[in-house]
Write a protein that holds these residues in place. Sequence first.
Motif, PDB file in Angstrom:
ATOM      1  N   TYR A 177      42.541  40.902  33.654  1.00 26.79           N
ATOM      2  CA  TYR A 177      43.678  40.338  34.386  1.00 26.79           C
ATOM      3  C   TYR A 177      43.677  40.785  35.845  1.00 26.79           C
ATOM      4  CZ  TYR A 177      45.857  38.093  30.417  1.00 26.79           C
ATOM      5  OH  TYR A 177      46.132  37.241  29.367  1.00 26.79           O
ATOM      6  N   GLN A 178      43.335  42.021  36.084  1.00 21.58           N
ATOM      7  CA  GLN A 178      43.271  42.501  37.460  1.00 21.58           C
ATOM      8  C   GLN A 178      42.185  41.788  38.244  1.00 21.58           C
ATOM      9  OE1 GLN A 178      42.834  46.713  36.743  1.00 21.58           O
ATOM     10  NE2 GLN A 178      45.042  47.087  36.867  1.00 21.58           N
ATOM     11  N   ASP A 179      41.055  41.522  37.593  1.00 26.10           N
ATOM     12  CA  ASP A 179      39.969  40.789  38.260  1.00 26.10           C
ATOM     13  C   ASP A 179      40.402  39.362  38.587  1.00 26.10           C
ATOM     14  OD1 ASP A 179      38.392  43.035  38.028  1.00 26.10           O
ATOM     15  OD2 ASP A 179      37.233  42.284  36.315  1.00 26.10           O
ATOM     16  N   ALA A 180      41.103  38.724  37.646  1.00 23.32           N
ATOM     17  CA  ALA A 180      41.572  37.359  37.888  1.00 23.32           C
ATOM     18  C   ALA A 180      42.599  37.331  39.019  1.00 23.32           C
ATOM     19  CB  ALA A 180      42.163  36.777  36.611  1.00 23.32           C
ATOM     20  N   ALA A 181      43.490  38.312  39.023  1.00 27.28           N
ATOM     21  CA  ALA A 181      44.493  38.378  40.093  1.00 27.28           C
ATOM     22  C   ALA A 181      43.832  38.576  41.448  1.00 27.28           C
ATOM     23  CB  ALA A 181      45.484  39.505  39.803  1.00 27.28           C
ATOM     24  N   GLN A 182      42.845  39.450  41.509  1.00 26.94           N
ATOM     25  CA  GLN A 182      42.161  39.688  42.776  1.00 26.94           C
ATOM     26  C   GLN A 182      41.395  38.451  43.229  1.00 26.94           C
ATOM     27  OE1 GLN A 182      42.500  42.529  44.746  1.00 26.94           O
ATOM     28  NE2 GLN A 182      41.590  41.070  46.192  1.00 26.94           N
ATOM     29  N   ALA A 183      40.791  37.745  42.281  1.00 28.88           N
ATOM     30  CA  ALA A 183      40.078  36.509  42.624  1.00 28.88           C
ATOM     31  C   ALA A 183      41.043  35.472  43.187  1.00 28.88           C
ATOM     32  CB  ALA A 183      39.361  35.958  41.397  1.00 28.88           C
ATOM     33  N   ALA A 184      42.247  35.418  42.613  1.00 28.93           N
ATOM     34  CA  ALA A 184      43.249  34.491  43.135  1.00 28.93           C
ATOM     35  C   ALA A 184      43.668  34.876  44.548  1.00 28.93           C
ATOM     36  CB  ALA A 184      44.460  34.467  42.207  1.00 28.93           C
ATOM     37  N   GLU A 203      55.056  47.061  33.261  1.00 31.66           N
ATOM     38  CA  GLU A 203      54.821  47.962  34.387  1.00 31.66           C
ATOM     39  C   GLU A 203      53.335  48.152  34.661  1.00 31.66           C
ATOM     40  OE1 GLU A 203      56.474  52.266  36.040  1.00 31.66           O
ATOM     41  OE2 GLU A 203      56.770  51.707  33.942  1.00 31.66           O
ATOM     42  N   ALA A 204      52.542  48.345  33.611  1.00 30.85           N
ATOM     43  CA  ALA A 204      51.106  48.579  33.792  1.00 30.85           C
ATOM     44  C   ALA A 204      50.422  47.367  34.411  1.00 30.85           C
ATOM     45  CB  ALA A 204      50.453  48.919  32.451  1.00 30.85           C
ATOM     46  N   LEU A 205      50.879  46.172  34.056  1.00 30.39           N
ATOM     47  CA  LEU A 205      50.280  44.958  34.610  1.00 30.39           C
ATOM     48  C   LEU A 205      50.547  44.838  36.109  1.00 30.39           C
ATOM     49  CD1 LEU A 205      48.818  42.213  33.943  1.00 30.39           C
ATOM     50  CD2 LEU A 205      51.120  41.236  33.802  1.00 30.39           C
ATOM     51  N   CYS A 206      51.722  45.274  36.527  1.00 32.14           N
ATOM     52  CA  CYS A 206      52.161  45.027  37.903  1.00 32.14           C
ATOM     53  C   CYS A 206      51.981  46.201  38.849  1.00 32.14           C
ATOM     54  CB  CYS A 206      53.633  44.610  37.892  1.00 32.14           C
ATOM     55  SG  CYS A 206      53.959  43.096  36.982  1.00 32.14           S
ATOM     56  N   ASN A 208      49.591  47.711  40.299  1.00 29.97           N
ATOM     57  CA  ASN A 208      48.638  47.712  41.421  1.00 29.97           C
ATOM     58  C   ASN A 208      49.080  46.803  42.563  1.00 29.97           C
ATOM     59  OD1 ASN A 208      48.089  45.158  40.467  1.00 29.97           O
ATOM     60  ND2 ASN A 208      45.867  45.434  40.347  1.00 29.97           N
ATOM     61  N   GLY A 209      50.203  46.103  42.399  1.00 33.30           N
ATOM     62  CA  GLY A 209      50.772  45.322  43.487  1.00 33.30           C
ATOM     63  C   GLY A 209      50.226  43.926  43.664  1.00 33.30           C
ATOM     64  N   ALA A 210      49.348  43.472  42.776  1.00 33.13           N
ATOM     65  CA  ALA A 210      48.745  42.149  42.938  1.00 33.13           C
ATOM     66  C   ALA A 210      49.654  41.024  42.462  1.00 33.13           C
ATOM     67  CB  ALA A 210      47.415  42.085  42.185  1.00 33.13           C
ATOM     68  N   ILE A 211      50.590  41.336  41.577  1.00 27.99           N
ATOM     69  CA  ILE A 211      51.456  40.313  40.989  1.00 27.99           C
ATOM     70  C   ILE A 211      52.725  40.173  41.824  1.00 27.99           C
ATOM     71  CG2 ILE A 211      52.648  39.550  38.909  1.00 27.99           C
ATOM     72  CD1 ILE A 211      49.657  39.873  38.496  1.00 27.99           C
ATOM     73  N   THR A 212      52.969  38.988  42.333  1.00 29.71           N
ATOM     74  CA  THR A 212      54.157  38.728  43.150  1.00 29.71           C
ATOM     75  C   THR A 212      55.400  38.559  42.294  1.00 29.71           C
ATOM     76  OG1 THR A 212      52.893  37.696  44.930  1.00 29.71           O
ATOM     77  CG2 THR A 212      55.214  37.085  44.765  1.00 29.71           C
TER      78      THR A 212
END
Length: 241
Positions: A177-184, A203-206, A208-212
């Motif tokens: 998921y982090q890789d997909a978010a960064q690719a986006a 909390e763990a998903l969000c 790193n700050g990539a999810i708006t």
Amino acid sequence: MTHLSVNLNKIGLLRNSRGRDYPNVVEMAKRTLDLGAFGVTIHPRPDQRHATYKDAHDLKNLLKKYPGKELNIEGFPDKEFLNVVLEAQPDQCTLVPDDPNQLTSDHGWNIARDQDALRPVIGKLKAQGIRVVLFMDPIAENMKLAKEVGADRVELYTEEYASQYDTEERAAVLQRYQDAAQAALDAGLGVNAGHDLDLSNVEALCENGAITEVSIGHALTVEALEYGWDNVVKMYLEKLS
């Protein structure tokens, strides 16, 4: 900080189950926004078994009293849905590849297959100043395609993340998921997320700050049975801060 948009579909479902306007979707939206949520979401389906097309208009009228807060309308872009969205003029429209009889969303767009149908829809929504989000599986190489068809953001379908959160696969799935978010982000897209997120895993998903933005409804409603609606909204806001 990740924004919280509360999905009110289950409030609509409770209301519809008794044939009365109780609980009232607009009143629950007002309560939620007053607690500090960034926005509210509805996903009106063709049978209108929970959120309805009327709710879309009623919530847009409510949001006029909350500058800076947002209404997100999700759904499959058939003619009736698009007409409602274009009339209601939400801040954001999340396009989801649902079958009309589907119980709940369970996959993202296949843009390579569906791009010819998506392009004119996205163009029509954006021409009215509506931010367009595509519901996507967490496949990094597909994020660029979402940008190419004109989307402003993607919403990562998080069922796999939620279902694997308490297993030994958690780290690997989170990394996907982090890789997909960064690719986006690299493609110039914003990133939303939603489906089966709850107080234990959001909390763990969000972090790193990539999810708006996250959109959460079913779990939040269930958790409110134990903790109370106001308390649960505040708990999410604290985790997302």
